[in-house]
Each structure stands twice: as structure tokens, then as C-alpha cells.
Design a protein around this motif. Structure first.
Motif, PDB file in Angstrom:
ATOM      1  N   ASN A  12       0.808  -1.223   0.000  1.00 30.54           N
ATOM      2  CA  ASN A  12       0.000   0.000   0.000  1.00 30.54           C
ATOM      3  C   ASN A  12       0.841   1.272   0.000  1.00 30.54           C
ATOM      4  O   ASN A  12       0.516   2.256   0.648  1.00 30.54           O
ATOM      5  N   LYS A  18      -1.241  -3.250  -3.475  1.00 34.38           N
ATOM      6  CA  LYS A  18      -2.370  -2.887  -2.626  1.00 34.38           C
ATOM      7  C   LYS A  18      -3.022  -4.132  -2.027  1.00 34.38           C
ATOM      8  O   LYS A  18      -3.296  -5.092  -2.725  1.00 34.38           O
ATOM      9  N   LYS A  20      -6.172  -4.681   0.853  1.00 34.87           N
ATOM     10  CA  LYS A  20      -7.125  -4.163   1.836  1.00 34.87           C
ATOM     11  C   LYS A  20      -6.978  -4.984   3.109  1.00 34.87           C
ATOM     12  O   LYS A  20      -6.870  -6.208   3.062  1.00 34.87           O
ATOM     13  N   MET A  21      -6.987  -4.303   4.226  1.00 38.68           N
ATOM     14  CA  MET A  21      -6.754  -4.984   5.498  1.00 38.68           C
ATOM     15  C   MET A  21      -7.835  -6.025   5.795  1.00 38.68           C
ATOM     16  O   MET A  21      -7.537  -7.083   6.343  1.00 38.68           O
ATOM     17  N   THR A  38      -5.354  -6.039  12.441  1.00 39.73           N
ATOM     18  CA  THR A  38      -4.405  -5.235  11.669  1.00 39.73           C
ATOM     19  C   THR A  38      -4.373  -3.827  12.248  1.00 39.73           C
ATOM     20  O   THR A  38      -5.315  -3.384  12.912  1.00 39.73           O
ATOM     21  N   GLN A  41      -2.743   0.792   7.389  1.00 42.94           N
ATOM     22  CA  GLN A  41      -2.722   0.140   6.081  1.00 42.94           C
ATOM     23  C   GLN A  41      -1.342  -0.330   5.634  1.00 42.94           C
ATOM     24  O   GLN A  41      -1.187  -0.825   4.536  1.00 42.94           O
ATOM     25  N   SER A  42      -0.339  -0.182   6.479  1.00 43.48           N
ATOM     26  CA  SER A  42       1.026  -0.454   6.031  1.00 43.48           C
ATOM     27  C   SER A  42       1.546  -1.840   6.374  1.00 43.48           C
ATOM     28  O   SER A  42       2.749  -2.074   6.353  1.00 43.48           O
TER      29      SER A  42
END
Length: 181
Positions: A12, A18, A20-21, A38, A41-42
């Protein structure tokens, strides 16, 4: 079961790789990891596993991401105690540095060879302080992280080991999350 922190490198970022969590959590739960959480977003994941080998867990997650999302992501896995030890050994503890978000941790997948560490310690970066340990390069970006030359990629090239970096606040949050499980 034991609690682990999985750190994914380079997801991300600038629209690349990319994930998505929610999709990452679903994938991990299908892979028989438990209580998956989580953070941002990293690529920060706290989970439980019956497996007791960090490297095996990292490899399973890496393979799961490749199979599910179609790209290779380096994964580093630590226990709560391992991450806490790294955090506690941070030589940069000035309140002003912490408050001004100058402190970072480049967590190392393995201990670099002594000659690589010795050569790296001779490097100098204006406005950037660093200390190399067996499992982490502690960073103090006195000029701010945005202007820093001493990047994760450079650390990997100089030490010839995989690394992933997290800031002070992320480390605090991951330690809190992993102690609650």
C-alpha cells in the motif's frame, strides 16, 4: 497458541502492492491464524498461531499473499517479547525526538555479518543518527524522516539483510495490541 506480530514490507505504498486490510485478515483466518488484527494500512498484523517458529509463520504468510494477491511481499514475524526487547533497547529516548516523530526502527530479518555491520557503522548521514544492533537499526532522523537519506532500502543494501521500518508510535501500538491478546 502464541501471539505474533507480522510486519509486511512495502504494501500500500504509492498505489503499489495494494492489499485491503479486511482481505488480509480474511486470508489469514482461512490459513488458520486466530484473533487476527491489523493496524493501519502499512502491513502490521497481530495474530495467534499454533505454529511456534517465526520463520515458518512468515513464510506461510508470504506464500498466502503471493497466492491470494499475486505479488511477493517480504514478511518479518516477531513475538511480543522479541518486539518489546527491540523497543526497550532503543538508544534514542529523548522526549523531544519522540514527540517530533524522529524515532524509527528498521527491524532486521536476520543478524547481519559482522563485517557488514562494521562497514555500515562508519557511514555518516547529516542530520541522521543510527545505531546498529543484531536485530534492528535504530534511527533518529533529527532533520525529519521526509528528508532522510538513510532509508530502509539503503539499510538492506548496506547490511545485505531484509528489513522493514516502523516509527515509534507504531511500535507502541503493536506492543499494546500484542500484550492484550
Amino acid at each position: 497458541m502464541k501471539t505474533y506480530i507480522a510486519l509486511l514490507r512495502g504494501i500500500n505504498v504509492s498505489g503499489h502492492r495494494k492489499i485491503k486490510m479486511i482481505e488480509l485478515r480474511e486470508m489469514l483466518e482461512k490459513m488458520n491464524f486466530y484473533e487476527v488484527e491489523t493496524y493501519i494500512q502499512s502491513g502490521n498484523v497481530v495474530l495467534k498461531s499454533k505454529e511456534s517458529n517465526n520463520d515458518k509463520i512468515a513464510e506461510r504468510i508470504k506464500n498466502g499473499i503471493a497466492d491470494t494477491f499475486g505479488f511477493d511481499v517480504p514478511v518479518l514475524v516477531k513475538t511480543h517479547d522479541e518486539l518489546k526487547s527491540i523497543f526497550d533497547n532503543n538508544p534514542f529516548s529523548e522526549t523531544a525526538d519522540i514527540e517530533n516523530k524522529r524515532i524509527y526502527f528498521a527491524l532486521l530479518k536476520e543478524t547481519p555479518k559482522p563485517e557488514m555491520i562494521a562497514a555500515f557503522r562508519k557511514e555518516e548521514f547529516i542530520g541522521e543518527l543510527f545505531v546498529v544492533a543484531d536485530d534492528c537499526v535504530y534511527l533518529n532522523y533529527t532533520i525529519g524522516a521526509g528528508k532522510a537519506k538513510l532509508s530502509n532500502n539503503l539499510i538492506e543494501r548496506k547490511l545485505k539483510v531484509a528489513a522493514t521500518s516502523r516509527n515509534y508510535n507504531t511500535m507502541v501500538k503493536l506492543l499494546a495490541m500484542s500484550s492484550e491478546q
